[in-house]
Design an enzyme around this catalytic site. Structure first.
Site, PDB file in Angstrom:
ATOM      1  N   LYS A  56      21.144   5.131  35.528  1.00  0.00           N
ATOM      2  CA  LYS A  56      20.428   4.063  36.240  1.00  0.00           C
ATOM      3  C   LYS A  56      21.327   2.832  36.377  1.00  0.00           C
ATOM      4  O   LYS A  56      21.401   2.209  37.429  1.00  0.00           O
ATOM      5  CB  LYS A  56      19.152   3.657  35.486  1.00  0.00           C
ATOM      6  CG  LYS A  56      18.025   4.664  35.542  1.00  0.00           C
ATOM      7  CD  LYS A  56      16.781   4.070  34.873  1.00  0.00           C
ATOM      8  CE  LYS A  56      15.738   5.127  34.596  1.00  0.00           C
ATOM      9  NZ  LYS A  56      14.588   4.651  33.823  1.00  0.00           N
ATOM     10  N   GLU A  88      13.092  15.791  28.014  1.00  0.00           N
ATOM     11  CA  GLU A  88      13.249  14.351  27.810  1.00  0.00           C
ATOM     12  C   GLU A  88      12.911  13.997  26.352  1.00  0.00           C
ATOM     13  O   GLU A  88      13.386  13.002  25.823  1.00  0.00           O
ATOM     14  CB  GLU A  88      12.365  13.557  28.787  1.00  0.00           C
ATOM     15  CG  GLU A  88      12.814  12.119  28.967  1.00  0.00           C
ATOM     16  CD  GLU A  88      12.146  11.413  30.141  1.00  0.00           C
ATOM     17  OE1 GLU A  88      12.823  11.139  31.145  1.00  0.00           O
ATOM     18  OE2 GLU A  88      10.943  11.109  30.040  1.00  0.00           O
ATOM     19  N   GLU A 107      12.755   3.719  42.215  1.00  0.00           N
ATOM     20  CA  GLU A 107      12.252   4.682  43.198  1.00  0.00           C
ATOM     21  C   GLU A 107      10.812   4.360  43.574  1.00  0.00           C
ATOM     22  O   GLU A 107      10.427   4.354  44.755  1.00  0.00           O
ATOM     23  CB  GLU A 107      12.301   6.113  42.627  1.00  0.00           C
ATOM     24  CG  GLU A 107      13.684   6.630  42.313  1.00  0.00           C
ATOM     25  CD  GLU A 107      14.148   6.291  40.895  1.00  0.00           C
ATOM     26  OE1 GLU A 107      13.709   5.251  40.339  1.00  0.00           O
ATOM     27  OE2 GLU A 107      14.962   7.055  40.354  1.00  0.00           O
ATOM     28  N   HIS A 155      10.779  38.640  41.464  1.00  0.00           N
ATOM     29  CA  HIS A 155      11.552  39.014  42.652  1.00  0.00           C
ATOM     30  C   HIS A 155      12.771  38.109  42.826  1.00  0.00           C
ATOM     31  O   HIS A 155      13.328  38.032  43.920  1.00  0.00           O
ATOM     32  CB  HIS A 155      10.648  38.953  43.890  1.00  0.00           C
ATOM     33  CG  HIS A 155       9.542  39.955  43.815  1.00  0.00           C
ATOM     34  ND1 HIS A 155       9.704  41.262  44.219  1.00  0.00           N
ATOM     35  CD2 HIS A 155       8.289  39.872  43.300  1.00  0.00           C
ATOM     36  CE1 HIS A 155       8.576  41.922  43.995  1.00  0.00           C
ATOM     37  NE2 HIS A 155       7.701  41.103  43.432  1.00  0.00           N
TER      38      HIS A 155
HETATM   39  O1  F6P Z   1      13.755   7.588  33.833  1.00  0.00           O
HETATM   40  C1  F6P Z   1      12.906   8.251  32.981  1.00  0.00           C
HETATM   41  C2  F6P Z   1      11.557   7.577  32.899  1.00  0.00           C
HETATM   42  O2  F6P Z   1      11.667   6.415  32.151  1.00  0.00           O
HETATM   43  C3  F6P Z   1      10.527   8.510  32.305  1.00  0.00           C
HETATM   44  O3  F6P Z   1      10.534   8.522  30.934  1.00  0.00           O
HETATM   45  C4  F6P Z   1       9.271   8.014  32.915  1.00  0.00           C
HETATM   46  O4  F6P Z   1       8.231   8.936  32.848  1.00  0.00           O
HETATM   47  C5  F6P Z   1       9.746   7.739  34.331  1.00  0.00           C
HETATM   48  O5  F6P Z   1      11.056   7.245  34.174  1.00  0.00           O
HETATM   49  C6  F6P Z   1       8.912   6.781  35.123  1.00  0.00           C
HETATM   50  O6  F6P Z   1       8.798   5.563  34.485  1.00  0.00           O
HETATM   51  P1  F6P Z   1       7.692   4.522  34.913  1.00  0.00           P
HETATM   52  O7  F6P Z   1       6.366   5.139  34.707  1.00  0.00           O
HETATM   53  O8  F6P Z   1       7.921   3.327  34.047  1.00  0.00           O
HETATM   54  O9  F6P Z   1       7.915   4.197  36.376  1.00  0.00           O
END
Ligand code: F6P
Length: 548
Positions: A511, A352, A212, A383
């Protein structure tokens, strides 16, 4: 039976909790005028009133004995000493070293880390000062106006929550924005209002492999270079990561990278360079106060006897309800608006960490572990879902958090806020009996038939447990203490349950499957096999939509 449930202290705790299933809080307050005072503790600008809980002295004694039998204090020392308590990843757990004062010494297998922490902080502070003072210039010579943090999970939730909480301390020259979702909508709308020549991107990712974040970072880079050319990247992109190779491969000069260490978990990382947006927003001096507040809570946690130790009290009360009363969720209800992202932040921190069903010794647990954490600013919750807290069937323990000082809110508003916070915990505890409901209806002039019909709906059973946390104010130091309090609460519970709070293997399977499905959606791979019928059908709908 596991090593936990076979402990005499566990069995005693279960017996005590079972004996208090019908505990009557109203009666407890009536019988013991000193209850509120005895069941309160204070540290670091936070007063915890935990007297509105379904527990008595014998219950507390059983919990303290359980903590001792589980070796919570020894494990706490092992964490602070830098031992590799994150056994599944063979890592130390030392977010506490990130806020240790300059000059103190903490070693990870013979290697002193505090000096390195402060060297990185010094670099971070110099960089932040140059941006805040308008010396760091963009590609057309103008200073930075907007900072966009691109990160997700621990690389987003902590800095975002803290920047919101500390808005009163923000420099007016800079605006911080946070982009976490791979839904391009978020980046699009964030960038729509910004000028590339005055925008600084922070690509925050511990691993620098998170899909992402890298997808958003690439899109942001394209947006920047379309306006400023390739050479603009060096002035407009910085990275925060533990993975310098991946940062360089992405095209960010490692001179513009701020590092941290594998002994810092993502959800425990806001104290590291991951806190860069906070430093930019409130400045190094205030950020140092945030760290000092967290350190003060570390010392409190390490040095204070259990009965007055805020993280121990909160952690043990959680165990009391989850394992003793079958509670499945825990509500976090901050009343001050600056804390509006706190529940989301605590969801990752707690769920987590303790959303685990296998013990450190590899055995499956035979008891409940981490609860569902949820919440919103309390006044909005009133509310929305408070109806369920008052008259629903579930037992939902809750933390009510409110600051005594609130300078940015007019006194009239603040008084209403405080009144509501106190009133809700009182109402949840006290309830309203059938007789009280009937008397109220009689006072309103209803006839007896109407009273009989309506009264059952107006009854509140009460006895709903809450903690109240009164903060002196929401300043950097108190916020630091509050966050560290919850970090250590999570630790206490993990030590009781014997789970590793510092890994997160449960995020991996989704993932892995997403990578396969992405290839199938793109048409690079045949999607007809290997999936269940439901996923196959949904995939086909999505494929058709993508082709349109
Ligand atoms: O998918 C979970 C995770 O690994 C979290 O533990 C972490 O905070 C997040 O993704 C982001 O990971 P990164 O900082 O390596 O992008």
């Amino acid at each position: 039976m596991t090593a936990l449930t076979s402990l005499p202290a566990w069995q005693d705790f279960e017996r005590r909790a079972a004996a208090l299933r019908d505990f009557d809080l109203r009666a407890a307050f009536a019988a013991d005028p000193g209850r509120a005072e005895r069941y309160s503790a204070a540290a670091c600008g936070i007063l915890l009133d935990h007297s509105k809980n379904l527990i008595d002295d014998a219950g507390w004694a059983a919990l303290f004995e359980l903590a001792r039998a589980c070796g919570v204090e020894a494990r706490r020392e092992a964490m602070f000493r830098g031992e590799r308590i994150n056994a599944t990843e063979r890592r130390a757990v030392l977010h506490t070293a990130l806020r240790a004062p300059r000059g103190s010494r903490i070693e990870v297998e013979g290697h002193e880390v505090v000096a390195e922490v402060h060297a990185t902080l010094d670099r971070l502070y110099r960089f932040a000062d140059s941006v805040r003072e308008g010396e760091w210039l963009g590609y057309d010579g103008r200073p930075v106006r907007d900072v966009v943090n691109i990160g997700i999970g621990g690389s987003d939730l902590g800095p975002y929550m803290a920047c919101e909480a500390l808005k009163d301390y923000a420099t007016p020259q800079l605006r911080c924005h946070f982009v976490s979702s791979v839904d391009g909508w978020q980046l699009h709308h964030t960038l729509a209002a910004l000028d590339p020549a005055t925008t600084l991107f922070i690509v925050a990712s511990k691993t620098f492999t998170t899909q992402e974040t890298l997808t958003n970072a690439r899109a942001a880079r394209d947006w920047l270079t379309a306006a400023g050319g390739e050479t603009a990247v060096a002035r407009h992109f910085v990275a925060v990561s533990t993975n310098s190779q991946a940062v360089a491969a992405f095209g960010i000069d490692t001179a513009n990278m701020f590092g941290f260490w594998d002994w810092v978990g993502g959800r425990y990382s806001l104290w590291s360079a991951i806190g860069l947006p906070i430093v930019l927003q409130i400045g190094p001096t205030r950020f140092a106060e945030l760290l000092a507040g967290a350190h003060a809570m570390d010392c409190h946690f390490r040095e204070t006897p259990m009965a007055d130790n805020l993280p121990m009290l909160l952690g043990l009360l959680g165990v009391w309800y989850i394992n003793g009363f079958g509670a499945a969720s825990h509500l976090v209800s901050p009343y001050n608006q600056p804390l509006h992202r706190l529940p989301a932040y605590l969801q990752q921190l707690d769920m987590e960490s303790n959303g685990k069903s296998v013990r450190l010794d590899g055995q499956p647990v035979d008891y409940r572990t981490g609860p569902l954490i949820w919440g919103e600013p309390g006044i909005n919750g009133q509310h929305a879902y408070y109806q369920l807290l008052h008259q629903g069937t579930a037992l939902i323990p809750a933390d009510f958090i409110v600051a005594l000082e609130n300078p940015a809110s007019p006194l009239g508003h603040h008084t209403i806020l405080l009144a509501n916070c106190l009133a809700q915990t009182e109402a949840l505890m006290r309830g309203k009996s059938r007789a009280e409901a009937e008397a109220e209806l009689r006072d309103q002039g209803l006839d007896e038939a109407a009273i009989a019909a309506l009264a059952p709906h107006k009854v509140f059973v009460g006895n709903r447990p809450t903690n109240t946390l009164l903060l002196d104010r929401i300043d950097p130091a108190t916020l630091g203490s509050l966050i560290a309090l919850y970090e250590h609460k999570v630790f206490v519970q993990s030590a009781i349950w014997g789970v590793n709070a510092y890994d997160q293997w449960g995020v991996e399977l989704g993932k892995q499957l997403a990578r396969t499905i992405e290839a199938e959606l793109r048409g690079d791979k045949d999607g007809a096999t290997g999936h269940d019928a439901s996923t196959r059908r949904l995939l086909e709908y999505c494929r058709q939509a993508l082709r349109r």
